[in-house]
Design a protein around this motif. Structure first.
Motif, mmCIF file in Angstrom:
data_model
loop_
_atom_site.group_PDB
_atom_site.id
_atom_site.type_symbol
_atom_site.label_atom_id
_atom_site.label_comp_id
_atom_site.label_asym_id
_atom_site.label_seq_id
_atom_site.Cartn_x
_atom_site.Cartn_y
_atom_site.Cartn_z
ATOM 1 N N THR A 21 6.016 -1.449 -13.903
ATOM 2 C CA THR A 21 4.632 -2.809 -13.122
ATOM 3 C C THR A 21 3.700 -3.338 -14.036
ATOM 4 O O THR A 21 3.285 -2.818 -14.130
ATOM 5 N N THR B 104 -4.508 2.572 4.704
ATOM 6 C CA THR B 104 -3.405 3.313 4.081
ATOM 7 C C THR B 104 -2.938 4.429 5.131
ATOM 8 O O THR B 104 -1.940 3.963 6.358
ATOM 9 N N ASN C 196 8.491 -5.853 -12.833
ATOM 10 C CA ASN C 196 8.002 -6.815 -11.025
ATOM 11 C C ASN C 196 9.208 -6.674 -10.859
ATOM 12 O O ASN C 196 9.851 -7.903 -10.382
ATOM 13 N N GLU D 28 1.028 -10.380 0.314
ATOM 14 C CA GLU D 28 0.313 -10.564 0.794
ATOM 15 C C GLU D 28 -0.661 -8.967 -0.112
ATOM 16 O O GLU D 28 0.172 -8.108 -0.707
ATOM 17 N N THR E 10 -2.105 -6.078 -1.028
ATOM 18 C CA THR E 10 -2.332 -4.596 -0.873
ATOM 19 C C THR E 10 -3.965 -3.915 -0.566
ATOM 20 O O THR E 10 -3.968 -4.783 -1.210
ATOM 21 N N ARG F 278 -0.358 6.489 -4.888
ATOM 22 C CA ARG F 278 0.983 6.571 -4.805
ATOM 23 C C ARG F 278 1.384 8.174 -4.557
ATOM 24 O O ARG F 278 1.791 8.456 -3.706
ATOM 25 N N SER G 269 -3.114 2.629 -8.465
ATOM 26 C CA SER G 269 -2.119 2.578 -7.265
ATOM 27 C C SER G 269 -1.455 3.491 -7.755
ATOM 28 O O SER G 269 -0.560 4.294 -6.759
ATOM 29 N N GLU H 189 1.285 -6.908 -5.232
ATOM 30 C CA GLU H 189 0.986 -7.675 -4.014
ATOM 31 C C GLU H 189 2.325 -7.462 -3.638
ATOM 32 O O GLU H 189 4.020 -7.468 -4.383
ATOM 33 N N GLN H 190 2.823 -7.681 -2.086
ATOM 34 C CA GLN H 190 4.087 -6.996 -0.959
ATOM 35 C C GLN H 190 3.651 -8.233 0.152
ATOM 36 O O GLN H 190 3.115 -8.734 0.424
ATOM 37 N N GLY H 191 5.343 -9.163 -1.058
ATOM 38 C CA GLY H 191 5.726 -10.548 -0.006
ATOM 39 C C GLY H 191 4.468 -10.861 0.015
ATOM 40 O O GLY H 191 4.773 -11.420 1.537
#
Length: 160
Positions: free
Chosen positions: A72, A152, A8, A82, A84, A114, A110, A78-80
């Motif tokens: 991972t 997305t 991570n 937040e 996903t 991607r 995920s 999570e992104q920042g």
């Protein structure tokens, strides 16, 4: 054996037994208990993590095999701070019930999103075929992935 693994985004160096499974390294050495431990035979998929972006079953992968690689776990999605779109989709579309399979499903899906931003129902079902869920019947999991793909796509339209 000494291994260095990036998990991570953070690098860890540890001395491990050569027979230590990646799932136990993540849970017991690093305290990342989001990766669940189920069958020990790679049949259920609850232990799925990504190694260099590829979903793998951590219950049949040795920790030494991850030496020098990027891992991972579900904690790394999570992104920042937040969620996903995929994580939010599982909430909004009721893609989970007991939650035991959810980390493995999220890691598998995920990677799918991607690589394929607009997967069909058949493609989603094929991607999750190595992950067992005994509660949901998969219908809402598929809906969750489709919801995430649509969100997305909408976000990309807004920023374009």
């Amino acid at each position: 054996m000494q291994i260095t693994v990036r998990v991570n985004g953070e690098s860890y160096t540890r001395d491990v037994e050569p027979r230590l499974l990646l799932v136990h390294f993540l849970r017991d050495e690093l305290g990342l208990t989001g990766t669940h431990w189920g069958c020990d035979t790679s049949n259920c998929g609850v232990c799925t993590v990504q190694v260099d972006g590829t979903p793998v079953k951590s219950c049949t992968t040795l920790a030494v095999m991850a030496d020098g690689h990027d891992v991972t776990t579900v904690e790394g999605l999570e992104q920042g701070g937040e969620l996903t779109p995929l994580q939010q989709g599982f909430i909004n579309c009721h893609g989970l019930q007991c939650g035991f399979c959810t980390p493995g499903m999220l890691m598998t899906c995920s990677a799918l999103l991607r690589d394929n931003r607009d997967p069909s129902e058949a493609e989603i079902r094929e991607a999750i075929s190595g992950n067992l869920c005994r509660c949901t019947g998969y219908e809402n999991i598929v809906k969750s992935v489709r919801w995430a793909a649509e969100q997305t796509a909408e976000q990309q339209e807004v920023t374009a």
